[in-house]
Motif scaffolding. Structure first.
Motif, PDB file in Angstrom:
ATOM      1  N   UNK A  87       9.487  -3.338  -2.417  1.00  0.00           N
ATOM      2  CA  UNK A  87       8.062  -2.996  -2.566  1.00  0.00           C
ATOM      3  C   UNK A  87       7.372  -3.810  -3.661  1.00  0.00           C
ATOM      4  N   UNK A  88       8.154  -4.573  -4.418  1.00  0.00           N
ATOM      5  CA  UNK A  88       7.640  -5.237  -5.611  1.00  0.00           C
ATOM      6  C   UNK A  88       6.410  -6.123  -5.348  1.00  0.00           C
ATOM      7  N   UNK A  89       6.477  -6.938  -4.303  1.00  0.00           N
ATOM      8  CA  UNK A  89       5.341  -7.854  -4.078  1.00  0.00           C
ATOM      9  C   UNK A  89       4.093  -7.066  -3.686  1.00  0.00           C
ATOM     10  N   UNK A  90       4.257  -5.959  -2.946  1.00  0.00           N
ATOM     11  CA  UNK A  90       3.100  -5.107  -2.604  1.00  0.00           C
ATOM     12  C   UNK A  90       2.512  -4.466  -3.866  1.00  0.00           C
ATOM     13  N   UNK A  91       3.408  -4.050  -4.762  1.00  0.00           N
ATOM     14  CA  UNK A  91       2.949  -3.401  -5.996  1.00  0.00           C
ATOM     15  C   UNK A  91       2.160  -4.385  -6.861  1.00  0.00           C
ATOM     16  N   UNK A  92       2.665  -5.606  -6.941  1.00  0.00           N
ATOM     17  CA  UNK A  92       1.964  -6.622  -7.724  1.00  0.00           C
ATOM     18  C   UNK A  92       0.618  -6.942  -7.076  1.00  0.00           C
ATOM     19  N   UNK A  93       0.620  -7.043  -5.733  1.00  0.00           N
ATOM     20  CA  UNK A  93      -0.638  -7.303  -5.012  1.00  0.00           C
ATOM     21  C   UNK A  93      -1.628  -6.163  -5.261  1.00  0.00           C
ATOM     22  N   UNK A 111      -3.079  -6.544  -8.773  1.00  0.00           N
ATOM     23  CA  UNK A 111      -4.004  -7.704  -8.849  1.00  0.00           C
ATOM     24  C   UNK A 111      -5.301  -7.417  -8.088  1.00  0.00           C
ATOM     25  N   UNK A 112      -5.178  -6.721  -6.972  1.00  0.00           N
ATOM     26  CA  UNK A 112      -6.393  -6.348  -6.218  1.00  0.00           C
ATOM     27  C   UNK A 112      -7.246  -5.423  -7.096  1.00  0.00           C
ATOM     28  N   UNK A 146     -16.000  15.156   6.719  1.00  0.00           N
ATOM     29  CA  UNK A 146     -17.466  15.148   6.559  1.00  0.00           C
ATOM     30  C   UNK A 146     -17.982  14.001   5.694  1.00  0.00           C
ATOM     31  N   UNK A 147     -17.063  13.153   5.195  1.00  0.00           N
ATOM     32  CA  UNK A 147     -17.496  12.064   4.308  1.00  0.00           C
ATOM     33  C   UNK A 147     -17.082  10.699   4.859  1.00  0.00           C
ATOM     34  N   UNK A 148     -17.855   9.721   4.449  1.00  0.00           N
ATOM     35  CA  UNK A 148     -17.606   8.331   4.832  1.00  0.00           C
ATOM     36  C   UNK A 148     -17.572   7.488   3.564  1.00  0.00           C
ATOM     37  N   UNK A 149     -16.854   6.388   3.600  1.00  0.00           N
ATOM     38  CA  UNK A 149     -16.992   5.389   2.533  1.00  0.00           C
ATOM     39  C   UNK A 149     -17.245   4.053   3.223  1.00  0.00           C
ATOM     40  N   UNK A 150     -17.439   3.004   2.438  1.00  0.00           N
ATOM     41  CA  UNK A 150     -17.686   1.693   3.043  1.00  0.00           C
ATOM     42  C   UNK A 150     -16.474   1.227   3.857  1.00  0.00           C
ATOM     43  N   UNK A 151     -15.311   1.875   3.661  1.00  0.00           N
ATOM     44  CA  UNK A 151     -14.117   1.494   4.431  1.00  0.00           C
ATOM     45  C   UNK A 151     -13.999   2.278   5.728  1.00  0.00           C
ATOM     46  N   UNK A 152     -14.860   3.293   5.909  1.00  0.00           N
ATOM     47  CA  UNK A 152     -14.761   4.125   7.117  1.00  0.00           C
ATOM     48  C   UNK A 152     -14.645   5.587   6.744  1.00  0.00           C
ATOM     49  N   UNK A 153     -14.111   6.424   7.674  1.00  0.00           N
ATOM     50  CA  UNK A 153     -13.992   7.858   7.395  1.00  0.00           C
ATOM     51  C   UNK A 153     -13.152   8.108   6.143  1.00  0.00           C
ATOM     52  N   UNK A 154     -13.572   9.079   5.347  1.00  0.00           N
ATOM     53  CA  UNK A 154     -12.836   9.379   4.108  1.00  0.00           C
ATOM     54  C   UNK A 154     -11.497  10.036   4.429  1.00  0.00           C
ATOM     55  N   UNK A 210       0.699   1.892  -4.361  1.00  0.00           N
ATOM     56  CA  UNK A 210       1.756   0.894  -4.203  1.00  0.00           C
ATOM     57  C   UNK A 210       1.404  -0.230  -3.243  1.00  0.00           C
ATOM     58  N   UNK A 211       0.171  -0.217  -2.728  1.00  0.00           N
ATOM     59  CA  UNK A 211      -0.263  -1.284  -1.819  1.00  0.00           C
ATOM     60  C   UNK A 211      -1.741  -1.562  -2.040  1.00  0.00           C
ATOM     61  N   UNK A 212      -2.164  -2.760  -1.669  1.00  0.00           N
ATOM     62  CA  UNK A 212      -3.581  -3.120  -1.810  1.00  0.00           C
ATOM     63  C   UNK A 212      -4.447  -2.204  -0.931  1.00  0.00           C
ATOM     64  N   UNK A 213      -3.886  -1.746   0.198  1.00  0.00           N
ATOM     65  CA  UNK A 213      -4.650  -0.862   1.096  1.00  0.00           C
ATOM     66  C   UNK A 213      -4.983   0.444   0.380  1.00  0.00           C
ATOM     67  N   UNK A 214      -3.972   1.091  -0.193  1.00  0.00           N
ATOM     68  CA  UNK A 214      -4.223   2.337  -0.919  1.00  0.00           C
ATOM     69  C   UNK A 214      -5.150   2.099  -2.123  1.00  0.00           C
ATOM     70  N   UNK A 215      -4.930   0.951  -2.786  1.00  0.00           N
ATOM     71  CA  UNK A 215      -5.759   0.649  -3.958  1.00  0.00           C
ATOM     72  C   UNK A 215      -7.241   0.584  -3.566  1.00  0.00           C
ATOM     73  N   UNK A 216      -7.515  -0.126  -2.466  1.00  0.00           N
ATOM     74  CA  UNK A 216      -8.918  -0.273  -2.017  1.00  0.00           C
ATOM     75  C   UNK A 216      -9.497   1.079  -1.631  1.00  0.00           C
ATOM     76  N   UNK A 217      -8.668   1.922  -1.009  1.00  0.00           N
ATOM     77  CA  UNK A 217      -9.146   3.266  -0.645  1.00  0.00           C
ATOM     78  C   UNK A 217      -9.501   4.051  -1.902  1.00  0.00           C
TER      79      UNK A 217
END
Ligand code: NAP
Length: 284
Positions: free
Chosen positions: A29-35, A38-39, A213-221, A244-251
Motif C-alpha cells: 500500500x506504500x505507493x498509494x499512501x505516498x500518493x 502528496x495529493x 441527501x447531499x452532493x459534492x463536486x465529486x458526486x453523491x456524498x 490510504x489512497x488519493x481517492x479517499x483523500x479527494x473525498x
C-alpha cells in the motif's frame, strides 16, 4: 467551506489535516499512501500527523518520503511515546523522528499520552527542543479535563498549543466539557479517528440516509463525508482523517463542501446521542 484553525502562537492551518497511523505497515500500500499524502499537499492540506509509535517509525518514514522536496508546504506533527518523555529520552526520540522524517524541524511535537514521567520534566525537554530550533511548538494528546488543569497549572504549561483526542459521531464525550475547556485555554483540539476508523459507524442508517441527501463536486456524498463534515462543523477543531489512497483523500477534501442542515444535525443527535454528563475521555 474551507475552515482554518489558529494556534495561540498566531499560526493558522487548515482545519482538515491528514492522519498516517498504519501507513508503511503494508508494503503493497506504500505507493498509494505516498500518493495520498502528496495529493493532500497539492490540494492544500498541509497538516500531517504521525508518531514515533506508528509502526515503530514506519509511518514517519512514509511521511519523510512523501514530503521530500516539499518540506516548506508542510505543517508537521509527530509524537513522543510517554515512555520516552523524560528529559533526555525525549531529545533522543525527537532527533530519531527528525531523521526518519528527513527534516531538521518538527512544527508541533506532542506527548502521545500521559505516562509516569512528571509533566514538568517533559515540558522542560520540549522547551529545550524549541530553544534549539528542533521543534516549533508542543502539545499533548489524550489529556482529559483534570490532566489539562494540571498541565496548565505548571509554569510553561500555558505554551501548550493543542490537545489531540478521539472525536467522532460515536465518541462525543468531549462535547460535555473538554472541548470548551480547550477553547477557553485557546487550545486547538485535534480530532483523531474522525471517521470512526472506517468501521461500523459508517454503516449507520441515519448517516447513510443523510448522505443520500447531499452532493459534492465529486458526486453523491458518502457516509464518510457526512461523518467528516460533522466533525469539521466545530470551531477550533482540526480533523485528521487517514486516507490510504488519493481517492479517499479527494473525498475527504470534498467533504468540506457539505453544509449539514439543522434537520441533519438533529437526526444525528438521535442516532449518536450527545453526552449528558461528564464521561472519562475515551482513547483508541
Ligand atoms: P480514521 O481517520 O477515522 O479512519 C481511517 C479509516 O477510514 C481507514 O480505514 C481509511 O481507509 C478510511 N477512510 C478514509 N477516508 C475515507 C473515505 N473518504 N471513505 C471511506 N473510508 C475512508 O481513523 P484513524 O486512522 O484511527 O485516525 C486518524 C488519524 O488520527 C490517525 O491516522 C493518526 O494520525 C491519528 N490518531 C491519533 C491517536 C492518538 O492517540 N493521538 C489515536 C488514533 C489516531 P483507507 O486507508 O483505505 O483510505
Amino acid at each position: 467551506m474551507k475552515r482554518t484553525v489558529k494556534f495561540k502562537n498566531g499560526q493558522s492551518v487548515p482545519a482538515l489535516g491528514m492522519g498516517t497511523w498504519n501507513m508503511g505497515d503494508d508494503a503493497t500500500r506504500r505507493s498509494d499512501e505516498i500518493a495520498s499524502l502528496r495529493t493532500g499537499l497539492d490540494l492544500g492540506l498541509n497538516v500531517i500527523d504521525t508518531a514515533e509509535m506508528y509502526g515503530n517509525g514506519r509511518s514517519e518514514n512514509v511521511v519523510g518520503e512523501a514530503i521530500k522536496g516539499r518540506r516548506d508546504e508542510v505543517f508537521l506533527v509527530t509524537k513522543v511515546l510517554p515512555s520516552n518523555a523524560s528529559r533526555q529520552a525525549a531529545i533522543k526520540s525527537c532527533k530519531a523522528s527528525l531523521k526518519r522524517l528527513g527534516t531538521d524541524f518538527i512544527d508541533l511535537y506532542l506527548l502521545h499520552w500521559r505516562g509516569s514521567v512528571p509533566l514538568e520534566e517533559t515540558i522542560e525537554a520540549f522547551e529545550k527542543l524549541q530553544e534549539e530550533g528542533h521543534i516549533g511548538s508542543w502539545g499533548v494528546s489524550n489529556f482529559d479535563v483534570a490532566d489539562m488543569e494540571e498541565l496548565l497549572d505548571i509554569p510553561q504549561g500555558a505554551s501548550c498549543m493543542t490537545n489531540q483526542v478521539l472525536y467522532c459521531l460515536e465518541h462525543r464525550g468531549i462535547e460535555f466539557d473538554l472541548l470548551d475547556q480547550d477553547r477557553a485555554s485557546h487550545l486547538v483540539t485535534m480530532a483523531y479517528s474522525p471517521l470512526g476508523q472506517g468501521g461500523g459507524m459508517l454503516r449507520n442508517q441515519t448517516l447513510v440516509n443523510i448522505a443520500r441527501q447531499h452532493q459534492t463536486s465529486l458526486g453523491p456524498a458518502s457516509p464518510a463525508q457526512i461523518a467528516l463534515a460533522w466533525v469539521l462543523r466545530q470551531s477550533s477543531v482540526l480533523a485528521i482523517p487517514k486516507a490510504g489512497s488519493a481517492k479517499h483523500l479527494k473525498e475527504n477534501v470534498a467533504a468540506q463542501e457539505i453544509i449539514l442542515t439543522a434537520e441533519d444535525l438533529a437526526a444525528l443527535d438521535k442516532a449518536f446521542a450527545p453526552p449528558t454528563r461528564a464521561v472519562p475521555l475515551e482513547v483508541i
